[in-house]
Design a protein around this motif. Sequence first.
Motif, PDB file in Angstrom:
ATOM      1  N   GLU A   1       0.831  -1.207   0.000  1.00 32.11           N
ATOM      2  CA  GLU A   1       0.000   0.000   0.000  1.00 32.11           C
ATOM      3  C   GLU A   1       0.866   1.257   0.000  1.00 32.11           C
ATOM      4  N   TYR A   2       1.825   1.297   0.898  1.00 30.49           N
ATOM      5  CA  TYR A   2       2.660   2.493   1.002  1.00 30.49           C
ATOM      6  C   TYR A   2       3.576   2.629  -0.212  1.00 30.49           C
ATOM      7  N   PHE A   3       4.051   1.500  -0.725  1.00 33.13           N
ATOM      8  CA  PHE A   3       4.887   1.604  -1.917  1.00 33.13           C
ATOM      9  C   PHE A   3       4.071   1.963  -3.152  1.00 33.13           C
ATOM     10  N   SER A   4       2.751   1.760  -3.117  1.00 32.63           N
ATOM     11  CA  SER A   4       1.945   2.275  -4.223  1.00 32.63           C
ATOM     12  C   SER A   4       1.962   3.800  -4.194  1.00 32.63           C
ATOM     13  N   ALA A   5       1.917   4.381  -2.991  1.00 37.48           N
ATOM     14  CA  ALA A   5       2.035   5.835  -2.875  1.00 37.48           C
ATOM     15  C   ALA A   5       3.426   6.288  -3.301  1.00 37.48           C
ATOM     16  N   TYR A   6       4.440   5.514  -2.915  1.00 38.43           N
ATOM     17  CA  TYR A   6       5.814   5.842  -3.331  1.00 38.43           C
ATOM     18  C   TYR A   6       5.947   5.780  -4.843  1.00 38.43           C
ATOM     19  N   GLU A   7       5.378   4.730  -5.440  1.00 33.38           N
ATOM     20  CA  GLU A   7       5.486   4.583  -6.886  1.00 33.38           C
ATOM     21  C   GLU A   7       4.710   5.674  -7.609  1.00 33.38           C
TER      22      GLU A   7
END
Length: 458
Positions: free
Chosen positions: A390-396
Amino acid sequence: MTAGTTAPEEYVSDPGERRREQRGWYFYDFACSVYSTSVLTVFLGPYLTSVARAAADAEGFVHPLGVPVRAGSLFAYTVSASIVVAVLLMPLVGAVADRTGRKKPLLAASAYLGATATACMFFLAGERYLLGAFLLIVANASLSVSMVLYNAYLPQISEPDERDTVSSRGWAFGYTSGALVLVLNLVLYSGHDSFGLTEGEAVRLCLASAGLWWGAFTLVPLRRLRDRRTGGGTGNTGRADGGAVGGGWRQLRETLRDMRRHPKTLAFLLAYLVYNDGVQTVISQASVFGSEELGLEQTTLITAVLLVQVLAVAGALGMGRLARSYGAKRTILGSLVVWTLILVAGYFLPAGAPVFFYCLAAAIGLVLGGSQALSRSLFSHLVPRGKEAEYFSAYEMSDRGLSWLGPLVFGLAYQVTGSYRDAIISLVIFFVLGSVLLARVPVRQAVLDAGNPIPDRV
């Protein structure tokens, strides 16, 4: 595995198993970086621009969906459009991955969709600029989605103190593959006559081969990486109502609410969004700038990007070592100063002078891989456990998904002024503002607030 049947299994504790998964993880960078290098950076920009110009009217405009677009701006606008599509998909995919604990099937689906779209660029000929724009949107959005899932493995397969090194090695693998394939591309392109090919056919073969490479080497991480449940996501409750997609949207809303409880993590994401927008725009528009503004031959562009790839391997590993001594944050800030100087120098580059372009490419290579690798590893410390995808989707979204403003500004500047020099100098603001925002982030406190152990140097 179904929810509730197995205890949460968050991280790889056995060193041998961890190294095995890390080696498999590196190979997705090895697989997909060829797209970023050969397709997005070298060949597709100038080639799609030439296809659009072949279809343009007497004033140099094409008219997709009835909208007048200067042919020279089409590539930049299409990159922006692909990122908007990715923005719509990445949060949903990240939420579904964490809810179901099945990142690997989603990684496979997005990787092979992107690889297929890239391979189909072989059919981009004549005046088919709309086909080229469509395939670019599909491939670029698919790459962004796949990177959400790929990056989410990093905190699960590496200990906190080794993440800078693991992340840097991943980027080094990617730049190694990019350099290797560019050598093959250079041989094919420069010797196309001896192979019985036209210049356009050689370019289309180079584009398609990137898709085949991407698909072939994706098999390695798919064999070695393991899906595992995580204990922190809302999706581990085992609720079946609404299915994975409906649950993914519910989990996404929970993620957005949760992120407000980690303002320092959001502050880092904002800084990264700004400076990385500049990085991504330089990467995607460099070949167009070199060919259209500086009048450089395609062979020169290929060899310049090859130089970037070779030096980026050393740069990624070297900046990883600097981070162990000075911390990732300070090292990234130093790289942003270099990026700013690169853009100023690029504005003054004389046309038809490949030596100066090579010098600029060398400087880019030394900071490109390191700034990206260290940003990824630094963010991994700011992610609450169990919410990696989830957080890496925001990062990506910050890495690729919201990096639409730079290409849009670049395209608008050219559309208004007709000068790529004016477009390139506008990117300085992204690095200056990004540096200021990053300098204000209290990284140690952000790691503590996320509930993670603080490494020796951050």
